[in-house]
Design an enzyme around this catalytic site. Sequence first.
Site, short mmCIF file in Angstrom:
data_model
loop_
_atom_site.label_atom_id
_atom_site.label_comp_id
_atom_site.label_asym_id
_atom_site.label_seq_id
_atom_site.Cartn_x
_atom_site.Cartn_y
_atom_site.Cartn_z
N SER A 184 -19.19 -48.08 -28.10
CA SER A 184 -19.76 -47.91 -29.44
C SER A 184 -20.70 -49.08 -29.76
CB SER A 184 -18.61 -47.79 -30.44
OG SER A 184 -19.07 -47.37 -31.69
N ASP A 188 -17.04 -36.45 -28.48
CA ASP A 188 -17.57 -37.50 -29.35
C ASP A 188 -18.77 -36.94 -30.10
OD1 ASP A 188 -18.66 -39.73 -30.55
OD2 ASP A 188 -18.70 -40.95 -28.74
N HIS A 203 -14.89 -39.88 -30.68
CA HIS A 203 -15.52 -41.18 -30.43
C HIS A 203 -14.49 -42.22 -29.97
CE1 HIS A 203 -18.59 -44.20 -30.69
NE2 HIS A 203 -17.97 -44.87 -31.64
#
Lengths: 197, 376
Positions: free
Chosen positions: B155, B320, B353
């Site tokens: 991320s 995600d 995610h």
Amino acid sequence: MNQALERADFDLIASWVQPGERVLDLGCGDGSLLKRLIAERGAKGYGVELEGAAVLAAIGNGINVIQGNLEQGLAGFDDQTFNHVVLSRTLQTVRHTERILTEMLRVGREAVVSFPNFAYWKNRMAVMAGRMPVSEDLPYEWFDTPNLRFFTLLDFEALCAKMSLVIRERQVLDEAGRLVLEEPNFLGSLAVYRLAR
Amino acid sequence: MAGIGIVAAQCAHFTQPLKLKGGGLLPAFDLVYETYGTLNAAKSNAILVCHALSGHHHVAGRTADEFGKPTANIGWWDNIVGPGRPLDTERFFIVGVNNLGGCHGSTGPASINPATAKPWGADFPVVTVEDWVDSQARLADHLGIDAWAAVMGGSLGGMQALQWTLSYPQRVNHALVIAVAPKLSAENIAFNDVARQAILTDPDFHGGHFYEHGVRPLRGLRLARMLGHITYLSDDQMAEKFGRRLRVGAGSYGFDVEFEIESYLRYQGDKFAGVFDANTYLRMTKALDYFDPALDFDDDLAAALARARAGFLVVAFTTDWRFSPERSREIVHAMVHNGQDVAYAEIDSAHGHDSFLMDEPHYHAVVANYLKRIKP
């Protein structure tokens, strides 16, 4: 696929790659061919592979492997990026046959395609005896085969003509990986083509 | 497999001012960090692990209590770091660092501003991914590491790994860029702004100077986290984990906690608000929003990435939707265009995610196999 035939297929493809050329191998598996092209030909290689286990193995082999589905085309790959785009023994498993051939020649200057010849005499014998062929090189029963398209050298060349693809070179191999010079659509187990626009 | 056991944080103090992308200088700063494994003599086995929005330097192992016994405080990515794990501490020297502007020990909004002798609060500058990488480069200098064997992150952490290859191409051999987009979409920014608005409009925020008022904008921070948390999960996973289950019996036709998902989100929100700093949250989300390496290259990502010298492993997760696989493929295709070394794995995972934090065997095997390319 028996090892002698696989080696002969890779030998032919490797002989067409010049040092430093860029190669995209579609359905690259664990990256064996690319590894060889990089080591022997100094190629700059990328592979595309759908299966997670093969991607994992290719990553372990140091390959620039990109996980993706050929059925979705080669979106994201720019036009004319590669000297050769290879589809080794995979075309028969692809549903969108014309699209993948078109895409190969969009992103590459040359398409290298190898596939099993369903008109090989042993396959013909099997069908004559009333059964679909099952052999070392076509090891699947009809109900569990990944192969979707069953075609011959003549069929493939007819498609190339329809799509206006230029056949630069054709080599045909028998089961032992030896070049077949006569009656290729009868005596050839595997065909390897170089195509261009 | 056993983890790495007890770990302890260290602090490096930097007195050279740090020039920030948004203008201005940070006169001096501290970075809190942890290290695991042993730096080899050639200093060629170091891996920097960058953290995401809510992370920090405590990547792996457990901290100790006052009697030297391990606490329950386990690192946020412990499942991937340790002897025999993908980031194998028998081979690698792993560094985790708390980013500038954070709230876990490195200089941030709650630190004392030397100019006023009061907490920085709202006056702490907005720091960017580029600024973090510059500060981490100072830490590398401090540790005597000329070049990282790898920089890795998921991320927002993956964005730092990517930025490292652009800011310091010669100092990164490999980048592991996981669950990342090359820039946020309008939808991503929209989510971040709603989260920020929750904080900014909390009466206890006091324009960012809440420390002086002895309060914290817990309601805003809690809402921000609840919203964020929704975007880290997948619809399928939420349906499977919570469905429409009620906590007790039938609905009460009121607004108390009824559905399990409400209970879960409120718990997550409360837990987070209890330990996190609202000013840090604002800055972390802004760093996400501003990240856009192609901005100075006419939106040509390939041109922006051309100066990277590192090999890349890009990993995305099928569920995600915050940073979908399509976004990771933008990075991959830009690198293929440039003829750069890149491998890309798209992992089947139900966890959205958050998948990048999960102990998923195939995903971890991909990371471990990639790291075999590093021969310290």
